[in-house]
Design a protein around this motif. Sequence first.
Motif, short mmCIF file in Angstrom:
data_model
loop_
_atom_site.label_atom_id
_atom_site.label_comp_id
_atom_site.label_asym_id
_atom_site.label_seq_id
_atom_site.Cartn_x
_atom_site.Cartn_y
_atom_site.Cartn_z
N ARG A 30 0.84 -1.20 0.00
CA ARG A 30 0.00 0.00 0.00
C ARG A 30 0.87 1.25 0.00
O ARG A 30 0.65 2.18 -0.80
CB ARG A 30 -0.90 0.00 1.24
CG ARG A 30 -1.79 1.24 1.40
CD ARG A 30 -2.23 1.42 2.84
NE ARG A 30 -1.09 1.69 3.70
CZ ARG A 30 -1.11 1.59 5.03
NH1 ARG A 30 -2.20 1.21 5.65
NH2 ARG A 30 -0.02 1.86 5.73
N GLU A 34 0.51 3.88 -3.01
CA GLU A 34 -0.54 4.83 -2.61
C GLU A 34 -0.31 6.23 -3.17
O GLU A 34 -1.27 6.96 -3.47
CB GLU A 34 -0.63 4.88 -1.08
CG GLU A 34 -1.61 5.88 -0.50
CD GLU A 34 -3.07 5.69 -0.91
OE1 GLU A 34 -3.89 6.55 -0.57
OE2 GLU A 34 -3.40 4.68 -1.58
N ALA A 39 -5.95 6.00 -2.65
CA ALA A 39 -7.17 5.28 -2.27
C ALA A 39 -7.58 5.60 -0.84
O ALA A 39 -8.76 5.50 -0.49
CB ALA A 39 -6.95 3.77 -2.41
N TYR A 40 -6.63 5.98 0.01
CA TYR A 40 -6.88 6.17 1.45
C TYR A 40 -6.91 7.65 1.84
O TYR A 40 -6.18 8.47 1.28
CB TYR A 40 -5.79 5.49 2.27
CG TYR A 40 -5.88 3.98 2.32
CD1 TYR A 40 -6.50 3.35 3.40
CD2 TYR A 40 -5.33 3.20 1.31
CE1 TYR A 40 -6.58 1.97 3.46
CE2 TYR A 40 -5.42 1.82 1.37
CZ TYR A 40 -6.04 1.20 2.45
OH TYR A 40 -6.13 -0.17 2.50
N THR A 119 -11.12 4.88 3.37
CA THR A 119 -10.86 5.14 1.95
C THR A 119 -11.55 6.40 1.43
O THR A 119 -12.57 6.84 1.94
CB THR A 119 -11.28 3.93 1.10
OG1 THR A 119 -12.65 3.62 1.39
CG2 THR A 119 -10.41 2.73 1.39
N ALA A 158 -8.55 0.50 -3.85
CA ALA A 158 -7.72 -0.18 -2.83
C ALA A 158 -7.70 -1.68 -3.07
O ALA A 158 -6.65 -2.33 -2.98
CB ALA A 158 -8.24 0.13 -1.43
N GLU A 163 -4.16 -2.86 -2.21
CA GLU A 163 -3.83 -2.07 -1.02
C GLU A 163 -4.70 -2.53 0.14
O GLU A 163 -4.54 -2.08 1.27
CB GLU A 163 -4.06 -0.59 -1.30
CG GLU A 163 -3.13 0.01 -2.32
CD GLU A 163 -3.28 1.52 -2.39
OE1 GLU A 163 -2.93 2.19 -1.41
OE2 GLU A 163 -3.78 2.01 -3.42
N SER A 167 -12.90 -4.57 0.87
CA SER A 167 -13.29 -3.27 1.43
C SER A 167 -14.80 -3.18 1.54
O SER A 167 -15.52 -3.98 0.96
CB SER A 167 -12.74 -2.11 0.58
OG SER A 167 -13.37 -2.09 -0.69
#
Length: 370
Positions: A30, A34, A39-40, A119, A158, A163, A167
């Motif tokens: 991740r 990232e 994504a987060y 996310t 994600a 990652e 989810s």
Amino acid sequence: MGYTIHELHEQLVKKEISAVELTKKIMAHRDAVEGDIHAYLSTSDKAALETAARVDEKIARGEEISDLAGIPGAIKDNMCIKGETCTAASKMLEHWVSPYDATVIEKLKKEDFISLGKTNMDEFAMGSSTERSAFGPSRNPWNTDYVPGGSSGGSAAAVAATEAVWSLGSDTGGSIRQPASFNGIVGLKPTYGLVSRYGLLAFASSLDQIGPLTKDVTDAAIVLNAIAGHDERDSTSIPQEKKDYRKALVRDVKGMRIGVPKEFFGKGIKPETKEAIDKALAFYEKEGAEIVDVSIPHINSGVSVYYIIAPAEASSNLARYDGVSYGFRAEGKDIIDMYIKTRSQGFGEEVKRRIMLGNYVLSAGYYDAY
């Protein structure tokens, strides 16, 4: 890495990998990608590793673990996790920390689930590309020049980028299913009332639903098993017996009837889309399913009805963000000025548009004319 929940569960039980090793591996991946994906919005690595260590201890003692135990996932940032920020990707809630768990989180904690973080999404789930996030857009991991869809774009990206192994997203008018398709993964909007909405920041209460985003349908069934169930705190929750949705995953389609709405094949459908659907229908027919032509005569009014119900409910639900009780607050010369400045500065353009449309729909003059 392309592991699924059910494959990783087997590896954990057989002690081929530990939950801590797995979590660290996903975290490292991740962190490596990232920067390109976004994504987060926040991460919870410390809590994730603590849960992973507890799962490893259970396995070492020979205890049975749940299907989701020790397998890293991610949660859309409109679901409350006690002690963590819940922003709905809005400046309005940028620093708000939830004092309680959503029902889905309570259920997942009993399964020893691991959350790697919250996310990205379109602000208050209003959008279809994740470009409406107050904290910048997410990108599609298959091609970062493209969007991952929305509003659960961060959750979908994600999973597609590994990652997270799985989810949770929320779907009001396609916000799980559309990003799942954009990212080449599985997304499910459960039947309304099957999964509790308690602790989900409301967009349109009559339409919002929490559901899984996963790499395959078996994983979707595993996550749905964990989060489905009656909840007294949600008045729209359906009283139901516990089910194992994996039992529905059979290869044999003999005797099944597949309805094909004629309205879906009208003007505007791309030839390659129709060709792909026809190919799938031919396959199922060959396997023993019965293909039935059906009609949904009011389907063309669906979008119009959605754009009455959703903004109307959104304008009511978002009235609570006024700078008084919690969330962002702008300074004003009096309370009315404070209200105006707080909502003007705290909400993004798309949210403001939908609030205005909702207020118009609900106005007395419009009601009489309608």
